[in-house]
Scaffold this motif. Structure first.
Motif, short mmCIF file in Angstrom:
data_model
loop_
_atom_site.label_atom_id
_atom_site.label_comp_id
_atom_site.label_asym_id
_atom_site.label_seq_id
_atom_site.Cartn_x
_atom_site.Cartn_y
_atom_site.Cartn_z
N GLY A 124 0.78 -1.23 0.00
CA GLY A 124 0.00 0.00 0.00
C GLY A 124 0.81 1.28 0.00
N TYR A 125 2.09 1.19 -0.27
CA TYR A 125 2.97 2.36 -0.29
C TYR A 125 2.92 3.07 -1.63
CZ TYR A 125 5.58 1.16 4.02
OH TYR A 125 5.96 0.90 5.31
N ARG A 126 3.17 4.39 -1.60
CA ARG A 126 3.51 5.13 -2.80
C ARG A 126 5.02 4.99 -2.98
NH1 ARG A 126 1.25 7.16 -7.04
NH2 ARG A 126 2.43 9.11 -6.91
N THR A 127 5.47 4.74 -4.20
CA THR A 127 6.88 4.46 -4.42
C THR A 127 7.47 5.42 -5.45
OG1 THR A 127 6.38 2.84 -6.15
CG2 THR A 127 6.56 2.01 -3.89
N ALA A 128 8.74 5.76 -5.26
CA ALA A 128 9.41 6.66 -6.21
C ALA A 128 10.89 6.30 -6.31
CB ALA A 128 9.27 8.11 -5.78
N ASN A 129 11.42 6.56 -7.49
CA ASN A 129 12.84 6.39 -7.79
C ASN A 129 13.36 7.73 -8.29
OD1 ASN A 129 15.34 5.60 -8.84
ND2 ASN A 129 14.44 4.86 -10.74
N VAL A 130 14.28 8.32 -7.54
CA VAL A 130 14.87 9.59 -7.94
C VAL A 130 16.39 9.43 -7.95
CG1 VAL A 130 15.21 12.02 -7.33
CG2 VAL A 130 12.96 10.95 -6.98
N GLY A 131 17.02 9.76 -9.09
CA GLY A 131 18.47 9.72 -9.16
C GLY A 131 18.99 8.81 -10.25
N LYS A 132 20.15 8.28 -10.01
CA LYS A 132 20.81 7.39 -10.98
C LYS A 132 20.01 6.10 -11.14
CE LYS A 132 25.05 4.67 -11.48
NZ LYS A 132 26.47 4.55 -11.15
N TRP A 133 19.92 5.61 -12.37
CA TRP A 133 19.21 4.35 -12.65
C TRP A 133 20.22 3.27 -13.03
CZ3 TRP A 133 15.47 1.54 -11.39
CH2 TRP A 133 14.95 0.54 -12.21
#
Length: 516
Positions: A124-133
């Motif tokens: 149930g979390y909101r998820t995000a990826n910020v930065g280097k992939w």
């Protein structure tokens, strides 16, 4: 009457107390989670890990309020495989194509299996990826950079993504938000190629006079020039979309803070992949010259400041107590890694890898033993832990914490070491396979650690990488070290304990059977 009123009030107070206590326990069982991933940060680069030439007060504060691990590891001594293992719970050497990727690589994370961000989504979390992939994009190398590019981070579990595709020394030198390049001008389409030159942009090899930071000879950082710096790979177009190195870090910080602000009343998981202190080291102007150790030292100060900004935001929003912050690095340190940025000449007595031998690309301890700090004020008590933990184990451990079962085949190598991560146990892992760099081919050298005994098999790889100035850990004879007594791996005990060598050689062979 008065007695009844008092009894009623006491009952109400008692009910409220237990209700609040129950609510607090429920909140604590489901913390916000921010995973902060440094890039090429060594075991000795932080003052809380013994650095004396650099001061990192924000990370010291984080360590003082949480668990600081002295035996924490990524799986691999280079970035792409470590990130793959973190997100999938699988040793990267089990899957081909998980070495250091070019900037135009296809996605290597499976979209049909459980991943760390998918686990949080499931809870149930909101998820995000910020930065280097640096884990590939799209389903093939050839791709249209001027339209939607997928699959990518969104397809492996991130609701929101703001990244650059590979790493700072590789093209394309652009930001991407979800599936699209940011600020793309369709009249100036992007082309990317890693085999031959595209367009008319000058390269570092052809026009070194245009460089504000010279490339190191023989390391391939002399292709298309972006922002006065030669990159690996060729790029044309997208001139309005190209980043300015000095602003990359603060851009990622602002995007991370925006996500936290928008979701602070919900539960969220943020994978915040920093660029520091990876090359090219070009910190913001306010940090240049501040460390006295050259741009690499300045970049580490910028990294520490960035962590401090996140911590301040959590306090301002009132969510710092029930937010778990994990800070670590994707592999050990390297100084000369493509650019002549005075990282070596201005070291001034600083020891990036502490007492450890090796570094990035090495199967020796400095390749994979990295700083690791976990803070969760509501639950975790401050301590220093010697338990062996691995980033790959976060998937199984969060599966336990969030009560979200996962199939063993979805994260085959991830172990539930939650009690160790939370500082409640020193047990940790008993066995870990460490992966060195690519000097023996795509997989690199593999070593095994069991109960603090480390075994590196004999091999014919180079023992010292001249290009980066690092011991690789390769040797033409077996190596055995007692890490309890010899963390610097100076005393090879293989001849003294042949039975232990045979035991660990057999175990390494058993554990490294490919299970794809």
């Amino acid at each position: 009457m008065i007695k009844s009123i008092i009894t009623g009030c006491l009952t109400l107070i008692t009910f409220s107390f237990y209700s609040q206590e129950s609510q607090n326990k429920q909140i604590s069982a489901k913390p916000n989670v921010i995973f902060i991933y440094a890039d090429d940060l060594g075991y000795g680069d932080l003052s809380c890990y013994g650095a004396t030439k650099l001061k990192t007060p924000n990370l010291d504060k984080l360590a003082n309020q949480g668990v600081r691990f002295t035996n924490a590891h990524c799986t691999s001594a280079t970035c792409t495989p470590s990130r793959y293992a973190l997100l999938t719970g699988q040793y990267p050497w089990r899957k081909s194509g998980t070495g250091i990727l070019p900037g135009d690589a296809a996605l290597i994370i499976p979209t049909n299996k459980m991943t760390l961000p998918k686990l949080f989504q499931q809870a149930g979390y909101r998820t995000a990826n910020v930065g280097k992939w640096h884990l590939g994009l799209g389903d093939q190398v050839a791709k249209n950079w001027n339209g939607e590019i997928k699959p990518g981070p969104n397809e492996v579990g991130f609701d929101y993504s703001f990244i650059f595709p590979a790493t700072a020394d590789r093209v394309p030198s652009v930001f991407m938000e979800n599936h699209k390049v940011v600020a793309l001008d369709t009249n100036d389409p992007i082309q990317v190629d890693y085999s031959s030159k595209v367009g008319n942009d000058p390269t570092g090899k052809e026009h070194p006079e245009l460089l504000k930071m010279k490339s190191s000879p023989g390391q391939g950082h002399d292709n298309t020039i972006v922002n006065g710096i030669g990159r690996i790979g060729y790029m044309s177009g997208g001139n309005k979309a190209r980043w300015v190195d000095e602003e990359v870090s603060t851009t990622f910080l602002e995007k991370a803070k925006e996500f936290i602000e928008e979701n602070h009343k919900k539960t969220f998981f943020l994978y915040f992949a920093l660029t520091e202190p990876h090359v090219p080291r070009m910190p913001a102007t306010m940090f240049k010259g501040k460390s006295g150790l050259g741009y690499r030292g300045d970049a580490i100060l910028q990294l520490d400041w960035t962590v401090g900004q996140i911590m301040k935001q959590l306090e301002t929003l009132g969510i710092n107590q029930n937010t778990m912050v994990i800070f670590t690095s994707d592999n050990g340190a390297v100084l000369d890694d493509g650019y002549q940025d005075e990282a070596v000449s201005q070291l001034n007595g600083h020891t990036p890898n502490g007492i450890l031998r090796g570094g990035k690309y090495s199967v020796l301890e400095a390749g994979t033993r990295v700083p690791f700090i976990l803070s969760w004020p509501d639950v975790v008590k401050p301590k220093v832990s010697s338990g062996m933990v691995c980033q790959m184990d976060l998937l199984a451990s969060f599966s336990n914490l969030l009560e979200q079962p996962i199939l063993k085949e979805d994260a085959p190598d991830s172990e539930n070491t939650l009690e160790t991560f939370l500082g409640k146990s020193e047990k940790g892992r008993t066995i870990l396979i460490e992966q060195g760099g690519n000097t023996l081919g795509k997989g690199g050298t593999l070593a095994i650690v069991k109960d603090n005994w480390k075994f590196i098999p004999a091999n014919d790889g180079i023992s010292y990488d001249q290009l980066v100035g690092i011991e690789t850990g390769n040797a033409n004879e077996p190596q055995l070290y007692d890490l309890n007594e010899d963390l610097g791996e100076k005393n090879n005990l293989a001849k003294k304990f042949p039975n232990k060598v045979n035991e660990l050689a057999k175990l390494l062979k058993e554990k490294t059977q490919i299970k794809e």
